[in-house]
Design a protein around this motif. Structure first.
Motif, mmCIF file in Angstrom:
data_model
loop_
_atom_site.group_PDB
_atom_site.id
_atom_site.type_symbol
_atom_site.label_atom_id
_atom_site.label_comp_id
_atom_site.label_asym_id
_atom_site.label_seq_id
_atom_site.Cartn_x
_atom_site.Cartn_y
_atom_site.Cartn_z
ATOM 1 N N GLU A 137 -7.531 2.405 5.653
ATOM 2 C CA GLU A 137 -7.140 1.251 6.476
ATOM 3 C C GLU A 137 -8.173 0.130 6.378
ATOM 4 O O GLU A 137 -7.822 -1.042 6.348
ATOM 5 N N GLN A 138 -9.418 0.532 6.313
ATOM 6 C CA GLN A 138 -10.470 -0.482 6.155
ATOM 7 C C GLN A 138 -10.334 -1.215 4.810
ATOM 8 O O GLN A 138 -10.518 -2.421 4.728
ATOM 9 N N LYS A 195 -9.790 -5.199 4.294
ATOM 10 C CA LYS A 195 -10.677 -6.021 3.465
ATOM 11 C C LYS A 195 -9.884 -6.835 2.443
ATOM 12 O O LYS A 195 -10.142 -8.021 2.229
ATOM 13 N N LEU A 196 -8.900 -6.172 1.837
ATOM 14 C CA LEU A 196 -8.098 -6.882 0.836
ATOM 15 C C LEU A 196 -7.269 -7.991 1.496
ATOM 16 O O LEU A 196 -7.112 -9.090 0.939
ATOM 17 N N LYS A 197 -6.752 -7.703 2.690
ATOM 18 C CA LYS A 197 -6.031 -8.749 3.437
ATOM 19 C C LYS A 197 -6.954 -9.938 3.706
ATOM 20 O O LYS A 197 -6.563 -11.099 3.521
ATOM 21 N N PRO A 207 0.842 -1.200 0.000
ATOM 22 C CA PRO A 207 0.000 0.000 0.000
ATOM 23 C C PRO A 207 0.879 1.252 0.000
ATOM 24 O O PRO A 207 2.045 1.173 0.386
ATOM 25 N N PRO A 208 0.334 2.394 -0.416
ATOM 26 C CA PRO A 208 1.122 3.628 -0.434
ATOM 27 C C PRO A 208 1.773 3.853 0.931
ATOM 28 O O PRO A 208 1.128 3.652 1.972
ATOM 29 N N TYR A 236 -2.047 11.433 1.418
ATOM 30 C CA TYR A 236 -2.850 11.795 0.251
ATOM 31 C C TYR A 236 -4.214 11.134 0.243
ATOM 32 O O TYR A 236 -5.037 11.384 -0.621
ATOM 33 N N GLN A 237 -4.437 10.239 1.204
ATOM 34 C CA GLN A 237 -5.725 9.557 1.251
ATOM 35 C C GLN A 237 -6.763 10.511 1.833
ATOM 36 O O GLN A 237 -6.527 11.130 2.879
ATOM 37 N N PRO A 238 -7.924 10.636 1.204
ATOM 38 C CA PRO A 238 -8.945 11.547 1.718
ATOM 39 C C PRO A 238 -9.413 11.146 3.121
ATOM 40 O O PRO A 238 -9.739 11.984 3.927
#
Lengths: 315, 315
Positions: free
Chosen positions: A164-165, A169-171, A150-151, A156-158
């Motif tokens: 984090e969620q 979820k991807l994990k 991940p970045p 830069y994440q809104p």
């Protein structure tokens, strides 16, 4: 297991794409699977195999409404596909991939992906030498590691919580397919994979080429007596050539660095052979056995995938 | 099958020796099997496993009365063992071996072996990375080639017909264990095996060593992500270190020749990566698939031993 995503879109139905399709269905990780392949023929094969409920040849059509989009095509196609799908992806959705290099994926996509999409590059360290939609199987990822990059900074994440969620979820999605998940930076990933995968493949391709070009030993002799070790290299060297071309073009620096070390070390062994230094050869060979023992103990030997380990890691 | 030899003597109870013991028993190729191992402990293990009806720690005691003596110890031991057993072998008996190099075996033994013994060096191109008396299994040689390198000229043989009969018997023995048999000169054998077995093993040992010495990638990362290709090299590089030391010391010229070609070819690939020459990389990788296809078609892939083929070859 309850579905983690309502709809996933798999772009590219090769070994990895078709295995994700089968595994997500088997373990109930997605309610709907949309697939995308370049040709109508592959689309039909994928439908016949039950890999997806809908297949598209246009990636833009395949991503609409998807909560997770997974790029499973060769890395060299990512910029074009990313440009085509970015404007059509659902806000809040996650974009990931399964490419064997990671910094090049970040470079190709980071300026294209809109701010309301969670971009989390990934790489399941699993595979066989087979390719195509018929090569997939649902247990491919069991007991294998999946690396997510991940970045590095969330500035830069809104919405940091939302980012984090999305990562969690991807994990869960990968762990649901039996994988263990590790987080690292794209550049470190590329260095680790250069030595554990890219250089091994390169030297396997190389020895097959060397054998092919001999005049003193015939091609049929090379084939007949391949059980002495060569056959294992031919298996590694039969992986998809487009994928491997892209890997070497996009992980150039790390591969050249590791290759430099490999050839230095090989020169030392060559010298020991030339000078008849049996003691050095013996010591060098004996040490390798420990590495093998650790690979087997870690359940990473091809014959010992260990699904149980994956679930111990779910925390 | 009727027994081909009344009594065989197997010197060395490693992977190959113990597999010959099991296969000759299973297929009824010998009425009596005598074994020899260096330690009392291995002798006891061999007896417990039913590998031989008698075990000796002294090779001289193990060869008396035997119609066939098979040296299955590392090649580096052959001169000493040959010197010890030569005077005690039964006149008219056959002396063979299973060493992975052949000219060095001829050099070590040709002046020692009495004229009334048929000396026929051999090499079954079969094996696993396991070693020791418990590693053997009776189907190890099924569908695999065994190369015999009888003396090129029969002029020194006291009786040419008898020499030919001895060769035919040894061929039948290997075919009885499921092998296909090929005859070639020792030097050609060494060249063929340098490219199909010795150099592949050397580069497998080498990449494992390179990975071990890295500072930027940890040992545990190398192990964790080994499923990307590295694990296959660790398997190859876990073979018996003494055996491999002897192979490289005794097949020096052919190995250095093939290694020189390998590194030249690797430099060309390295250059293609550095200059981003994707077309050359793709072409090179694509060609390797044909070699793989031929290995599988020839039944020499590890997953496809094909016993049927062996018997078609019995002529």
């Amino acid at each position: 297991m309850a579905a983690i995503y309502d709809t996933i879109s798999i772009i590219g139905m090769g070994l990895i794409g078709s295995s994700i399709a089968l595994a997500s269905k088997k373990y109930g990780l997605a309610n709907h699977v949309i697939g995308c392949a370049r040709t109508e023929e592959t689309c039909q094969t994928a439908l016949d195999l039950g890999l997806a409920e809908r297949m598209e040849t246009d990636p833009a059509k395949a991503v609409e409404g998807a909560d997770l989009v997974i790029l499973c095509t060769p890395v060299g196609t990512f910029k074009e596909i990313g440009t085509a799908i970015a404007p059509l992806m659902k806000p809040g959705a996650t974009l990931t991939d399964v490419g064997s290099v990671k910094q090049a994926v970040v470079d190709a996509l980071e300026d294209i992906v809109p701010a309301d999409i969670h971009f989390i590059p990934g790489h399941p360290v699993a595979g066989t030498e087979q390719s195509g939609p018929t090569a997939g199987f649902s247990s491919l990822f069991k007991g294998r590691w999946c690396i997510l990059t991940p970045p590095e900074s969330n500035v830069y994440q809104p919405d940091i919580d939302e980012a984090e969620q999305a990562l969690e979820k991807l994990k869960s999605f990968w762990m649901g397919m039996g994988s263990m998940v590790e987080i690292m930076t794209p550049t470190h990933h590329d260095l680790v994979l250069a030595i554990t995968s890219h250089v091994p493949h390169l030297i396997a391709y190389n020895i097959v080429g060397t054998a092919r070009d001999l005049e003193t030993v015939t091609a049929s002799e090379v084939i007949k007596y391949s059980a002495g070790g060569f056959r294992d290299f031919t298996r590694i060297a039969s992986s998809d050539p487009t994928m491997w071309r892209d890997i070497f073009l996009t992980n150039k620096d790390a591969v050249l660095e590791m290759l430099g070390r490999f050839t230095e070390d090989l020169s030392a062994l060559q010298r020991a052979i030339r000078w008849g230094d049996g003691e050095s050869l013996y010591d060098f060979f004996a040490e390798s056995r420990n590495v093998r023992r650790r690979v087997v103990e870690a359940g990473q030997d091809e014959d010992t995938p260990d699904f149980g380990r994956a679930h111990e890691d779910e925390s």
